[in-house]
Design an enzyme around this catalytic site. Structure first.
Site, PDB file in Angstrom:
ATOM      1  N   LEU A 128       3.360   4.565  -2.478  1.00 42.23           N
ATOM      2  CA  LEU A 128       4.020   3.323  -2.886  1.00 42.23           C
ATOM      3  C   LEU A 128       4.246   3.345  -4.392  1.00 42.23           C
ATOM      4  O   LEU A 128       3.348   3.738  -5.142  1.00 42.23           O
ATOM      5  CB  LEU A 128       3.151   2.113  -2.527  1.00 42.23           C
ATOM      6  CG  LEU A 128       2.732   1.982  -1.063  1.00 42.23           C
ATOM      7  CD1 LEU A 128       1.718   0.860  -0.904  1.00 42.23           C
ATOM      8  CD2 LEU A 128       3.950   1.734  -0.188  1.00 42.23           C
ATOM      9  N   GLU A 129       5.409   2.909  -4.817  1.00 40.22           N
ATOM     10  CA  GLU A 129       5.734   2.837  -6.240  1.00 40.22           C
ATOM     11  C   GLU A 129       5.796   1.369  -6.647  1.00 40.22           C
ATOM     12  O   GLU A 129       6.581   0.609  -6.087  1.00 40.22           O
ATOM     13  CB  GLU A 129       7.076   3.519  -6.523  1.00 40.22           C
ATOM     14  CG  GLU A 129       7.109   4.996  -6.163  1.00 40.22           C
ATOM     15  CD  GLU A 129       7.567   5.282  -4.739  1.00 40.22           C
ATOM     16  OE1 GLU A 129       8.191   4.412  -4.106  1.00 40.22           O
ATOM     17  OE2 GLU A 129       7.286   6.386  -4.248  1.00 40.22           O
ATOM     18  N   TYR A 174      12.880  15.317  10.003  1.00 41.88           N
ATOM     19  CA  TYR A 174      12.130  15.699   8.798  1.00 41.88           C
ATOM     20  C   TYR A 174      11.176  16.850   9.115  1.00 41.88           C
ATOM     21  O   TYR A 174      11.036  17.787   8.329  1.00 41.88           O
ATOM     22  CB  TYR A 174      11.363  14.487   8.271  1.00 41.88           C
ATOM     23  CG  TYR A 174      10.875  14.658   6.855  1.00 41.88           C
ATOM     24  CD1 TYR A 174      11.716  14.430   5.776  1.00 41.88           C
ATOM     25  CD2 TYR A 174       9.566  15.044   6.591  1.00 41.88           C
ATOM     26  CE1 TYR A 174      11.277  14.586   4.468  1.00 41.88           C
ATOM     27  CE2 TYR A 174       9.117  15.200   5.288  1.00 41.88           C
ATOM     28  CZ  TYR A 174       9.975  14.972   4.232  1.00 41.88           C
ATOM     29  OH  TYR A 174       9.534  15.136   2.946  1.00 41.88           O
ATOM     30  N   LYS A 176       6.879  -7.287  -0.667  1.00 44.68           N
ATOM     31  CA  LYS A 176       6.353  -8.594  -0.257  1.00 44.68           C
ATOM     32  C   LYS A 176       6.826  -9.633  -1.270  1.00 44.68           C
ATOM     33  O   LYS A 176       6.791  -9.402  -2.476  1.00 44.68           O
ATOM     34  CB  LYS A 176       4.825  -8.574  -0.225  1.00 44.68           C
ATOM     35  CG  LYS A 176       4.208  -7.577   0.716  1.00 44.68           C
ATOM     36  CD  LYS A 176       4.001  -8.101   2.094  1.00 44.68           C
ATOM     37  CE  LYS A 176       2.960  -9.202   2.142  1.00 44.68           C
ATOM     38  NZ  LYS A 176       2.897  -9.796   3.481  1.00 44.68           N
ATOM     39  N   SER A 177       7.207 -10.799  -0.790  1.00 41.06           N
ATOM     40  CA  SER A 177       7.704 -11.844  -1.690  1.00 41.06           C
ATOM     41  C   SER A 177       6.628 -12.315  -2.660  1.00 41.06           C
ATOM     42  O   SER A 177       6.934 -12.699  -3.791  1.00 41.06           O
ATOM     43  CB  SER A 177       8.269 -13.019  -0.892  1.00 41.06           C
ATOM     44  OG  SER A 177       7.274 -13.616  -0.099  1.00 41.06           O
ATOM     45  N   GLN A 179       6.482  -4.379   3.472  1.00 43.04           N
ATOM     46  CA  GLN A 179       6.772  -4.479   4.902  1.00 43.04           C
ATOM     47  C   GLN A 179       7.680  -3.333   5.322  1.00 43.04           C
ATOM     48  O   GLN A 179       8.672  -3.030   4.650  1.00 43.04           O
ATOM     49  CB  GLN A 179       7.440  -5.806   5.251  1.00 43.04           C
ATOM     50  CG  GLN A 179       7.667  -5.950   6.751  1.00 43.04           C
ATOM     51  CD  GLN A 179       8.310  -7.261   7.126  1.00 43.04           C
ATOM     52  OE1 GLN A 179       9.412  -7.564   6.694  1.00 43.04           O
ATOM     53  NE2 GLN A 179       7.616  -8.038   7.940  1.00 43.04           N
ATOM     54  N   TYR A 239       4.484 -10.542  -4.314  1.00 42.70           N
ATOM     55  CA  TYR A 239       4.566  -9.692  -5.499  1.00 42.70           C
ATOM     56  C   TYR A 239       5.914  -9.846  -6.206  1.00 42.70           C
ATOM     57  O   TYR A 239       5.981  -9.920  -7.435  1.00 42.70           O
ATOM     58  CB  TYR A 239       4.323  -8.233  -5.139  1.00 42.70           C
ATOM     59  CG  TYR A 239       2.859  -7.894  -4.964  1.00 42.70           C
ATOM     60  CD1 TYR A 239       1.943  -8.146  -5.971  1.00 42.70           C
ATOM     61  CD2 TYR A 239       2.381  -7.312  -3.794  1.00 42.70           C
ATOM     62  CE1 TYR A 239       0.599  -7.839  -5.824  1.00 42.70           C
ATOM     63  CE2 TYR A 239       1.040  -6.999  -3.636  1.00 42.70           C
ATOM     64  CZ  TYR A 239       0.156  -7.266  -4.655  1.00 42.70           C
ATOM     65  OH  TYR A 239      -1.171  -6.958  -4.508  1.00 42.70           O
ATOM     66  N   ALA A 240       7.006  -9.875  -5.448  1.00 42.00           N
ATOM     67  CA  ALA A 240       8.341  -9.967  -6.053  1.00 42.00           C
ATOM     68  C   ALA A 240       8.474 -11.212  -6.918  1.00 42.00           C
ATOM     69  O   ALA A 240       9.077 -11.163  -7.993  1.00 42.00           O
ATOM     70  CB  ALA A 240       9.409  -9.958  -4.961  1.00 42.00           C
TER      71      ALA A 240
END
Length: 188
Positions: A136-137, A170, A111-112, A156, A114-115
């Protein structure tokens, strides 16, 4: 490969339970407060991070080894706000459980919100017929502590439909992260 629209995502949720729980539209306010958005978007789905976190720490003076991962590298926290130390890392998981169709590959982007704060979200692709909570990392690339808000948007997912159905999914190869629940540590 084509990127799939909100209409296709909605139909896949209705017909195949691809995302549960599912927010049919972008949610930007909760309890009269602005939040980091989550839910269906034009060509993707913004997923939430749960309140379950594993934060890297050096209190036990261990080493990070992906082939022999030591759970003592991490401290577990169930919190509404996760504080990631400067230049450190945390694991979380999506609130949503995903079931990926056989002809779809899913890519995750950050997400922008956070970025733009120096917080990077990384997730490897969700492969055809994989299912589970997504681990999630979160990387805090700043020299300052950083906050991650539980039950708000974190990333996203973009759904790419293949021109053909894959020969081996998988699920067919019995992938080691199949049907993972909670934050899942590295497996070899």
């Amino acid at each position: 490969m084509s990127i799939m629209s909100d209409k296709w995502i909605r139909e896949a949720v209705i017909n195949h339970k691809m995302i549960e729980p599912f927010a049919e539209k972008q949610v930007r306010v909760k309890d009269s407060e602005k939040i980091i958005s989550y839910g269906l978007s034009s060509y993707g789905y913004d997923a939430r991070v749960s309140n379950e976190f594993k934060i890297f720490t050096n209190i036990n003076s261990t080493m990070v080894d992906p082939k022999n991962f030591d759970k003592y590298n991490l401290v577990d926290r169930e919190v509404d706000v996760c504080i990631i130390p400067p230049n450190s890392f945390a694991l979380g998981r999506t609130v949503e459980y995903f079931k990926i169709p056989r002809d779809v590959l899913v890519i995750c982007v950050g997400k922008s919100t956070y970025a733009r704060c120096g917080i990077i979200v990384n997730v490897t692709p969700l492969e055809p017929e994989w299912e589970g909570h997504v681990t999630l990392e979160f990387s805090n690339t700043t020299p300052l502590p950083a906050k991650i808000y539980a039950n708000e948007g974190a990333c996203q997912f973009l759904f790419l439909k293949g021109d053909q159905i894959c020969d081996l999914s998988y699920a067919d190869r019995q992938g080691k992260y199949m049907k993972q629940l909670g934050v899942t540590l590295p497996l070899t």
